[in-house]
Design a protein around this motif. Structure first.
Motif, PDB file in Angstrom:
ATOM      1  N   TYR A   2      36.529 -13.656  93.430  1.00  0.00           N
ATOM      2  CA  TYR A   2      36.985 -14.527  92.366  1.00  0.00           C
ATOM      3  C   TYR A   2      38.306 -15.456  92.718  1.00  0.00           C
ATOM      4  O   TYR A   2      38.751 -16.131  92.179  1.00  0.00           O
ATOM      5  CB  TYR A   2      37.346 -13.872  91.112  1.00  0.00           C
ATOM      6  N   ARG A 241      38.912  -5.583  87.748  1.00  0.00           N
ATOM      7  CA  ARG A 241      37.454  -5.941  86.881  1.00  0.00           C
ATOM      8  C   ARG A 241      37.572  -6.733  85.880  1.00  0.00           C
ATOM      9  O   ARG A 241      36.375  -7.634  85.777  1.00  0.00           O
ATOM     10  CB  ARG A 241      37.044  -4.556  86.324  1.00  0.00           C
ATOM     11  N   LEU A 244      37.336 -10.382  87.745  1.00  0.00           N
ATOM     12  CA  LEU A 244      35.886 -10.469  88.135  1.00  0.00           C
ATOM     13  C   LEU A 244      35.033 -10.899  86.927  1.00  0.00           C
ATOM     14  O   LEU A 244      34.093 -11.770  86.959  1.00  0.00           O
ATOM     15  CB  LEU A 244      35.284  -9.070  88.617  1.00  0.00           C
ATOM     16  N   GLY A 245      35.162 -10.083  85.764  1.00  0.00           N
ATOM     17  CA  GLY A 245      34.483 -10.536  84.415  1.00  0.00           C
ATOM     18  C   GLY A 245      34.630 -11.953  83.867  1.00  0.00           C
ATOM     19  O   GLY A 245      33.840 -12.676  83.536  1.00  0.00           O
ATOM     20  N   ALA A 248      33.001 -14.440  86.295  1.00  0.00           N
ATOM     21  CA  ALA A 248      31.404 -14.269  85.880  1.00  0.00           C
ATOM     22  C   ALA A 248      31.378 -15.314  84.667  1.00  0.00           C
ATOM     23  O   ALA A 248      30.380 -15.829  84.711  1.00  0.00           O
ATOM     24  CB  ALA A 248      31.069 -12.901  85.758  1.00  0.00           C
ATOM     25  N   GLU A 249      31.975 -15.301  83.744  1.00  0.00           N
ATOM     26  CA  GLU A 249      31.826 -15.919  82.547  1.00  0.00           C
ATOM     27  C   GLU A 249      32.633 -17.411  82.520  1.00  0.00           C
ATOM     28  O   GLU A 249      32.745 -18.247  81.650  1.00  0.00           O
ATOM     29  CB  GLU A 249      32.450 -15.392  81.357  1.00  0.00           C
ATOM     30  N   ASN A 250      32.862 -17.823  83.875  1.00  0.00           N
ATOM     31  CA  ASN A 250      33.768 -19.145  84.157  1.00  0.00           C
ATOM     32  C   ASN A 250      34.872 -19.392  83.213  1.00  0.00           C
ATOM     33  O   ASN A 250      35.370 -20.425  82.567  1.00  0.00           O
ATOM     34  CB  ASN A 250      32.757 -20.270  83.767  1.00  0.00           C
ATOM     35  N   THR A 258      37.317  -9.794  77.472  1.00  0.00           N
ATOM     36  CA  THR A 258      36.983  -9.513  78.917  1.00  0.00           C
ATOM     37  C   THR A 258      37.438  -8.240  79.125  1.00  0.00           C
ATOM     38  O   THR A 258      37.092  -7.386  80.069  1.00  0.00           O
ATOM     39  CB  THR A 258      37.554 -10.500  79.940  1.00  0.00           C
TER      40      THR A 258
END
Length: 577
Positions: A2, A241, A244-245, A248-250, A258
């Protein structure tokens, strides 16, 4: 993965001990200071403990970078050794040659003794530092103690630093290790980061990684702190983490939802904090709260309270109070002073502050206030937690299992214990943090720590929570009972008067000369001249003017002579008798 998405040069939340990411909180600086003191103290043991992941190894690495040039260090990372292996490892670290087949403790002791004497003759200090020391056996610890018997007439030849988890404290409390425990000259327990420190920690690591803008929303930071308990290693794992989440969800900011997912995935736990909640749950509490709020608003308006409430914002709280609290309840300072994520939460905070100030005008029973002080913590019925918090202000790490009597324990550090019944006026005169005993009809007895007096308010610590409250609200709970610690001058045991001799008299006459320019001869005799001066000093400071040097007179003198001792920082005090 990311890094490019957030504009990072590198991953900020790895658990590798990269020195570039070193974040030294006030707690870590204190721990480092204790270790540096231990290295220069010239003998005995220094103890550093802390929970897993609080940064003990970080402090060790920082220490290694600041070692004085005259120090020779033997640093043992793997303490699961028997006595022979320990001695051999020490020889390896200090560059002492020996026969690999050697298995005699006497031979190793002789080799080490010669090297320690050689180092001493060259003006070098030899230090043994053992990490993960909770894994040492009783037999090996006893062998380590015997090494401290190597000494000259002036000093011990070996300084030992033990670093480990809290279990190390329990290990050293064993009866068979009492001789070692008596040789510990300094102790420090490294605590987790506070909420404000967690925020600074996140910002620090992001800044080193190349991002200056806020990434974590305010409530997300609170949740990270709550889920991690302020432990840096867990903060790293959860934050990594969560980022990173968000990638993943922009999402370019990490929000509570999150972080909730990250906590669940990393720790296998579900947290009870939500950013928005479901629409159904939202309206379950929103409608009743709106009705209550309207009722309170009309009532406040009719009594002229609304303007005061709106005019009192969180920004008016003293800045230093914002740094006190680690967690918050309805009455805690932190709820009103911690400022994180203001950009996306400003409208919510404005309403929260106004509503909180209106509610503050509604009287609460002592039991309700007491419950807010403690929150979900266990109440301190015996005063052990309060003693631990109070001694921490003096730089002394105290765990109740070490000694059931905090006063006896404090005596090992040159501190006296003063306790009894008093009022705010006398506490403000003594100007010392103190433990106070409270009682309520529903809650029973409990203890708290008085940290500061400010006008008509006080700052109290109850367990891990620190709160500011008006004295008139806390008065119905306070029994008048107090306990505080004070610094004894060398040689002082009991009150002394005319004709007495000793080190404490020299301490007093030195202070008279320093403050008044009056030379007392001889300086080790409590003469009538000294008694006359002391009687006048006592009268000026609101004490019984008897010309006898007792604990309260010593406290008043220390207020002027010892700027480093903890005080209440009394300002603009209007005492209510």
């Amino acid at each position: 993965m990311y890094n490019d998405f957030f504009g990072l040069k590198e991953t900020p939340f790895t658990i590798a001990p990269d020195p570039r990411y070193l974040f030294m909180s006030e707690r870590h600086r204190d721990a480092l200071a204790h270790l540096l003191y231990g290295i220069g103290a010239g003998g005995g043991f220094v103890l550093l403990t802390g929970e897993v992941g609080t940064g003990k190894t970080t402090v060790c690495r920082c220490l290694l970078e600041q070692l004085p040039a005259n120090v020779r260090l033997a640093y043992i990372l793997n303490p699961k050794l028997n006595a022979i292996e320990l001695m051999a490892t020490m020889c390896d670290e200090l560059g002492i040659e020996y026969d690999p087949r050697e298995s005699s403790l006497k031979t190793f002791t002789d080799l080490l003794s010669r090297r320690l004497l050689d180092n001493h003759e060259q003006g070098l200090n030899t230090v043994l530092m053992i990490d993960e020391a909770q894994n040492l056996s009783v037999e090996v610890l006893e062998q380590i103690r015997l090494l401290t018997n190597l000494e000259t007439n002036q000093k011990k030849l070996l300084q030992i630093i033990l670093i480990g988890q809290p279990e190390l404290q329990e290990l050293l409390a064993k009866k068979e290790l009492r001789q070692l425990a008596q040789r510990i000259t300094a102790r420090y327990h490294l605590r987790p980061l506070s909420l404000n420190e967690t925020k600074s920690y996140l910002e620090h690591r992001l800044r080193i990684a190349g991002v200056m803008r806020p990434v974590f929303k305010g409530k997300a930071i609170k949740l990270i702190h709550k889920a991690s308990g302020g432990i840096p290693r867990l903060i790293n794992v959860i934050s990594d983490r969560a980022m990173l989440g968000a990638f993943a969800e922009n999402l370019h900011h990490v929000d509570v939802r999150t972080v909730n997912k990250a906590v669940s995935e990393v720790l296998g736990e579900k947290t009870d904090m939500a950013e928005n909640g479901s629409l159904v749950n939202h309206w379950k509490w929103a409608v009743p709260t709106l009705l209550v709020g309207l009722t309170l608003g009309v009532t406040a308006w009719s009594f002229g309270l609304f303007n005061d409430a709106v005019g009192t914002s969180s920004e008016q709280q003293p800045e230093h109070i914002a740094q006190l609290a680690d967690s918050s309840q309805a009455a805690s300072i932190n709820e009103q002073t911690t400022k994180v994520g203001e950009t996306d939460e400003s409208s919510i905070k404005t309403n929260d502050v106004a509503g909180e100030n209106v509610r503050e005008n509604i009287s609460k029973t002592p039991s309700e206030l007491a419950e807010e002080f403690w929150g979900e913590q266990s109440w301190d019925r015996s005063g052990a937690i309060a003693s631990q918090n109070l001694l921490a202000l003096w730089g002394v790490s105290y765990l109740p299992f070490q000694s059931p009597d905090a006063c006896s324990f404090a005596a090992n550090y040159g501190l006296g214990c003063d306790q009894g019944m008093t009022d705010w006026k006398f506490l403000s005169q003594l100007n010392r943090p103190a433990n106070l005993k409270f009682t309520t009809a529903q809650g029973g007895d409990f203890w708290g720590t008085l940290i500061e007096i400010q006008d008509q308010s006080v700052v109290m610590q109850f367990g891990e929570n620190q709160v500011m409250i008006e004295r008139k609200k806390i008065n119905p709970m306070w029994t008048g009972e107090y306990r505080l610690f004070w610094k004894k001058p060398a040689g002082f045991r009991d009150p002394v008067g005319i004709g007495s001799r000793g080190a404490e008299i020299i301490w007093l006459t030195n202070f008279i000369e320093m403050s008044e320019g009056i030379t007392i001869e001889p300086d080790n005799v409590f003469s009538e001249q000294v008694a006359d001066w002391l009687a006048l000093f006592q009268m000026e400071h609101g004490l019984i003017s008897d010309g006898i040097l007792g604990k309260h007179s010593i406290m008043m003198i220390n207020n002027l002579a010892e700027p480093s001792i903890p005080k209440l920082f009394v300002e603009r005090l209007q005492v209510e008798k």
